[in-house]
Design an enzyme around this catalytic site. Structure first.
Site, short mmCIF file in Angstrom:
data_model
loop_
_atom_site.label_atom_id
_atom_site.label_comp_id
_atom_site.label_asym_id
_atom_site.label_seq_id
_atom_site.Cartn_x
_atom_site.Cartn_y
_atom_site.Cartn_z
N ASN A 385 22.67 -21.92 2.72
CA ASN A 385 21.80 -20.83 3.17
C ASN A 385 20.32 -21.19 3.03
O ASN A 385 19.63 -21.38 4.03
CB ASN A 385 22.10 -19.55 2.39
CG ASN A 385 21.49 -18.32 3.05
OD1 ASN A 385 22.03 -17.77 3.98
ND2 ASN A 385 20.33 -17.89 2.56
N ASP A 386 19.85 -21.33 1.81
CA ASP A 386 18.42 -21.55 1.59
C ASP A 386 17.92 -22.86 2.19
O ASP A 386 16.79 -22.93 2.69
CB ASP A 386 18.11 -21.51 0.10
CG ASP A 386 18.46 -20.17 -0.53
OD1 ASP A 386 18.31 -19.14 0.15
OD2 ASP A 386 18.93 -20.16 -1.68
N VAL A 387 18.75 -23.91 2.16
CA VAL A 387 18.31 -25.23 2.63
C VAL A 387 18.31 -25.32 4.15
O VAL A 387 17.92 -26.35 4.71
CB VAL A 387 19.18 -26.35 2.03
CG1 VAL A 387 19.06 -26.37 0.51
CG2 VAL A 387 20.63 -26.23 2.45
N ALA A 426 18.34 -17.90 -3.43
CA ALA A 426 16.94 -17.52 -3.52
C ALA A 426 16.73 -16.04 -3.24
O ALA A 426 15.65 -15.49 -3.49
CB ALA A 426 16.10 -18.34 -2.55
#
Length: 459
Positions: A385-387, A426
């Site tokens: 998700n965040d990356v 995050a």
């Protein structure tokens, strides 16, 4: 005079270094770890040969207790919980060093008659070891989700608090080092340093935990080396410096990959902004089915798989490898895009995929693969998700703004495998999911991949 103990120490150091060299790649990592572990056994045996060592009963009890707790814990831990175990075991090492410094003070209050380097090294070990122990416990809590993964901060007061706690710990240490025999001052050093460790790690967001774990690992190594210097134990000095140096290099590489700086980590500003509530970026998500995904993959020329923590949770790496192997057999070019902080520890995805026997040449680091997304027919995102969040490029208000990401949004088609529309570690929304060329396949990653695999076989 060369003694058996000296020879064993030299052998142990050689095994440490040789084992560390093996950790440079997934293919040799297991062997390197075993070699380094053998070196530690040799070092322990050499240390036990020290004349006048002490109470053999307590030593034997410690070895037995450590073995009984450590071996089953390491064997039973799931790959998804490996980051937590690393953080916890690392913290235990720092705590052991801090307690060793306390014991040394009790045996020689005020360090009377000792060379200057002894109190300096002992007190340095006490401060850094305590910071590492308590900071690692907070990191463990965040990774285990016992503590909220979002930054917990006092805002503008956070940095002054961090500085105040560290300065107070150093001030008490200076008084002790100048000859004070007051044991409460040494306890105050440990307590204040521990509070500093907690205060530094709490404001760091969950997405940045891999860098934090690496930094605390380096701290533990440096504290062990300092304690070894004070005790005159060569094994602790060498092993501690190896851990400290390798951990420092890894931390620097991780920080650069995250577009952060190490000073900002130490200052408590690293990820220190409070994460805003998830917000919608407009548009609606488009769900798909396993059969549609199978068709898109089967007729693609180039597929890039982007693994993340969701793949680790579902233990889907073997199913992913089976699917990728079938695609390769059909002439599809398959590669894996590895973000340096995908998962929750450095190298998390590499370890999982190596466990599934994914060919090493298919694993591509971010800098190597990012330009390839524009030529990829399908980017298959599995629990990352965040990356993959484009907000890191475009939204200055995002807590992950400035973090280099995988250019998944540049692929011709994006397929995201996800349990739900919940945010990543995050705690921020990902606009990639609402992109017109993105399709969402909801469900457990392992189950979804297996369904896609069966549909591929039927084509």
């Amino acid at each position: 005079m060369i003694t058996l103990r000296s020879v064993l120490y030299i052998l142990a150091f050689a095994l440490f270094i040789y084992g560390l060299m093996g950790l440079t790649g997934p293919r040799t990592a297991a062997r390197g770890n075993a070699i380094a572990a053998a070196g530690m056994v040799v070092a322990v045996v050499a240390t036990l040969l020290t004349p006048g060592l002490g109470n053999w009963g307590l030593i034997a009890l410690g070895l037995v207790v450590g073995t009984v707790i450590g071996v089953p814990a390491a064997r039973r831990v799931k790959m998804t919980a490996m980051p937590q175990m690393v953080a916890l075991f690392n913290g235990v090492g720092g705590g052991a060093v801090a307690l060793t410094a306390w014991v040394e003070f009790r045996e020689d209050p005020g360090f009377l008659g000792e060379p200057a380097f002894v109190p300096i090294a002992t007190l340095f070990a006490a401060i850094i070891g305590s910071i590492s122990f308590w900071g690692s416990l907070v990191a463990f809590g965040k990774l285990q989700e016992l503590v909220p993964g979002r930054p917990i901060t006092l805002g503008r007061l956070q940095l002054p608090l961090n500085v105040l706690l560290l300065a107070a710990a150093v001030g008490c240490a200076v008084v002790v080092g100048l000859g004070s025999e007051a044991e409460p001052l040494l306890v105050a050093v440990l307590v204040l340093a521990g509070l500093a460790g907690i205060a530094v790690v709490l404001p760091i967001g969950g997405a940045d935990m891999p860098v934090v774990v690496s930094l605390l690992n380096a701290f533990t190594g440096l504290s062990a080396a300092a304690a070894g210097l004070a005790l005159g134990n060569t094994a602790m000095i060498v092993a501690g410096m190896l851990v400290g140096a390798s951990g420092s290099i890894l931390t620097d590489q991780m920080a650069k990959a995250m577009n952060r700086s190490i000073p900002s980590i130490v200052a408590g500003g690293f990820g220190g902004a409070t994460a805003p509530a998830p917000t919608a970026h407009g548009g609606s998500v488009r769900s798909t089915s396993a059969s549609d995904v199978a068709i898109q993959l089967a007729y693609a020329e180039r597929v890039i798989v982007v693994p993340g923590y969701g793949m680790a949770v579902a233990q889907a790496q073997h199913a992913v490898q089976d699917m990728a192997k079938l695609l390769v057999d059909r002439g599809v070019d398959v590669s894996y895009a590895i973000h340096p902080v995908a998962g929750r520890m450095p190298g998390h995805m590499n370890v999982l995929l190596a466990e599934a026997d994914v060919p090493y040449e298919q694993l591509k680091e971010m800098d190597e693969i990012n330009d390839e997304f524009a030529r990829a027919d399908v980017a298959l995102v599995i629990g990352a998700n965040d990356v993959t969040n484009p907000a890191a490029r475009t939204d200055p208000g995002s807590p992950i703004y400035g973090m280099p990401i995988l250019n998944v949004d540049q692929a011709k088609t994006v397929i995201v495998l996800k349990r739900s529309m919940s945010t990543g570690f995050a705690g921020v929304d990902n606009p990639l999911h609402a992109d017109q060329k993105t399709s969402m396949l909801f469900g457990d990653a392992k189950t979804s991949v297996r369904e896609v695999l069966e549909e591929l076989k039927a084509l």
